[in-house]
Design an enzyme around this catalytic site. Sequence first.
Site, short mmCIF file in Angstrom:
data_model
loop_
_atom_site.label_atom_id
_atom_site.label_comp_id
_atom_site.label_asym_id
_atom_site.label_seq_id
_atom_site.Cartn_x
_atom_site.Cartn_y
_atom_site.Cartn_z
N ASN A 47 -15.75 0.85 3.26
CA ASN A 47 -17.03 1.53 3.43
C ASN A 47 -17.21 2.67 2.42
OD1 ASN A 47 -17.60 -0.06 5.70
ND2 ASN A 47 -16.51 1.35 7.05
N HIS A 129 -23.91 1.83 17.66
CA HIS A 129 -22.46 1.96 17.53
C HIS A 129 -21.78 2.29 18.87
CE1 HIS A 129 -18.67 3.80 15.89
NE2 HIS A 129 -18.84 2.80 15.02
N GLU A 171 -29.39 3.49 14.84
CA GLU A 171 -28.71 3.72 13.57
C GLU A 171 -29.71 3.59 12.43
OE1 GLU A 171 -25.07 1.46 12.98
OE2 GLU A 171 -24.67 1.47 15.12
N SER A 175 -24.13 -1.06 11.31
CA SER A 175 -22.81 -1.21 10.72
C SER A 175 -22.32 -2.65 10.66
CB SER A 175 -21.80 -0.34 11.47
OG SER A 175 -21.93 -0.52 12.85
N ASP A 200 -28.20 7.86 13.89
CA ASP A 200 -26.85 7.88 13.33
C ASP A 200 -26.94 7.15 11.99
OD1 ASP A 200 -24.30 7.18 12.54
OD2 ASP A 200 -23.62 6.56 14.54
N HIS A 203 -24.17 4.69 7.65
CA HIS A 203 -24.14 3.76 6.50
C HIS A 203 -25.29 3.98 5.53
CE1 HIS A 203 -20.81 1.51 8.19
NE2 HIS A 203 -21.39 1.73 9.36
N LYS A 232 -17.70 7.21 4.97
CA LYS A 232 -18.21 6.06 4.25
C LYS A 232 -18.59 6.47 2.82
CE LYS A 232 -18.35 4.10 8.58
NZ LYS A 232 -18.71 4.42 9.94
C1 LIG Z 1 -18.23 4.54 11.28
C2 LIG Z 1 -19.31 4.87 12.25
C3 LIG Z 1 -19.19 5.92 13.15
C4 LIG Z 1 -17.90 6.66 13.33
O1 LIG Z 1 -17.71 7.55 12.31
P1 LIG Z 1 -16.22 8.06 12.02
O2 LIG Z 1 -16.42 9.24 11.17
O3 LIG Z 1 -15.53 6.93 11.33
O4 LIG Z 1 -15.60 8.38 13.34
C5 LIG Z 1 -20.27 6.26 13.92
N1 LIG Z 1 -21.42 5.56 13.85
C6 LIG Z 1 -21.56 4.52 13.02
C7 LIG Z 1 -22.85 3.79 12.98
C8 LIG Z 1 -20.51 4.13 12.20
O5 LIG Z 1 -20.63 3.08 11.40
#
Ligand SMILES: *Cc1c(COP(=O)(O)O)cnc(C)c1O
Length: 380
Positions: A47, A129, A171, A175, A200, A203, A232
């Site tokens: 990522n 997520h 999101e 993801s 969130d 990505h 990421k």
């Molecule tokens: C990777 C991810 C997370 C978690 O983030 P980390 O910093 O790896 O704990 C949260 N939400 C989404 C959509 C993700 O892809």
Amino acid sequence: MRFTTRLTQALDARRAADGWRQRLRVARNDTRTLEVDGKSYRHFSSNDYLGLSQHPAVLAGWRHGAPGAGASGHVTGYSHLHAGLETQLAHWLGYECALLFISGFAANQAVVHLLAQKQDSLIADKLAHASLLDAASHTPAALRRFHHNDVASLAQRLAPPCDGATLVMTEGIFSMDGDSAPLAAIAETTRRAGGWLLVDDAHGIGVTGEQGRGSCWQQGVKPELLVVTFGKAFGVSGAALLCDETTADYFLQFSRHLIYSTAMPPAQASALLAALHEVQRGDALRQRLHDNIQRFRAAAAALPWSLMASESAIQPLVVGENSAALRLSQRLAQAGCWVSAIRPPTVPPGTARLRITLTAAHQESDIDALLKALHDAAGE
Ligand SMILES: *Cc1c(COP(=O)(O)O)cnc(C)c1O
């Protein structure tokens, strides 16, 4: 039932479903290549979309701060590096405040736990997520899920009267599917219902939008709560919540995740300041990533597996059964390409897939090698 019986039964069931998960011992990982068991692979499961984990400025950043904060941010763990990073993030993304968290998972847990109370309504995209859905199901608030990216379905979930407050969660870029949420319509629908929106953008941040400001910026939307993560495209680790000053004050006063946990290492905050700078001036990296995505999609359309409608760095190939996804992943590894198979419960049953991720660190020859391996596997 005793713990031993319960644990053994769960493990047996997982094995029987071809769902067993195994960690690799990675000897080397520079985003473009991965070394496992003495063998080197072209790496399509990272990522680190811009390749920043290898960037000299980010590596140098790590050396300019202490390896440990020594205390919670509420004691003596909050340094000028943390403060500088929060200020820059807030300014860059157009918010009053930013608050740092140790991970995206922790940030989502903290936000949902702190806000959701008994009369409240939490409404999440079905594919949101695990850190959001998990947190939501552990609060006293009611959790309802709407069909993936479906604004009419969201409006339906928002329709029943709610005595408390309403929080809609989605999101920016999903993801496991790589597609984007229709954020403008979601924001408008949420606003009309008097709710707050949490996006969130794990990505999207760094990858889309002017200067890499992410999905919300790109779609002209400013949610009340924006979570961005740094594991990421930033190539490091950690997360931030962007919000207004009242919300930030409330979190600083009442969030147990912030109060009772050691602050992010100053070295990490320093590396993130460097990463932020590289993201902001990263148009060339974003262009290279975009070119790799186009190159892949143009040739992958002819494959027998369904390529999802994704314009992002996440290009999943849906295979279906767990065993078939694992076989294809192994076949690609034999051809020197590392692509992880993703199985339920991470994705819905029957949609096991190869989650191919492309990065700016890949060369055209890497993309072509992956395409050749996929076409060869399809011909067998
Ligand atoms: C990777 C991810 C997370 C978690 O983030 P980390 O910093 O790896 O704990 C949260 N939400 C989404 C959509 C993700 O892809």
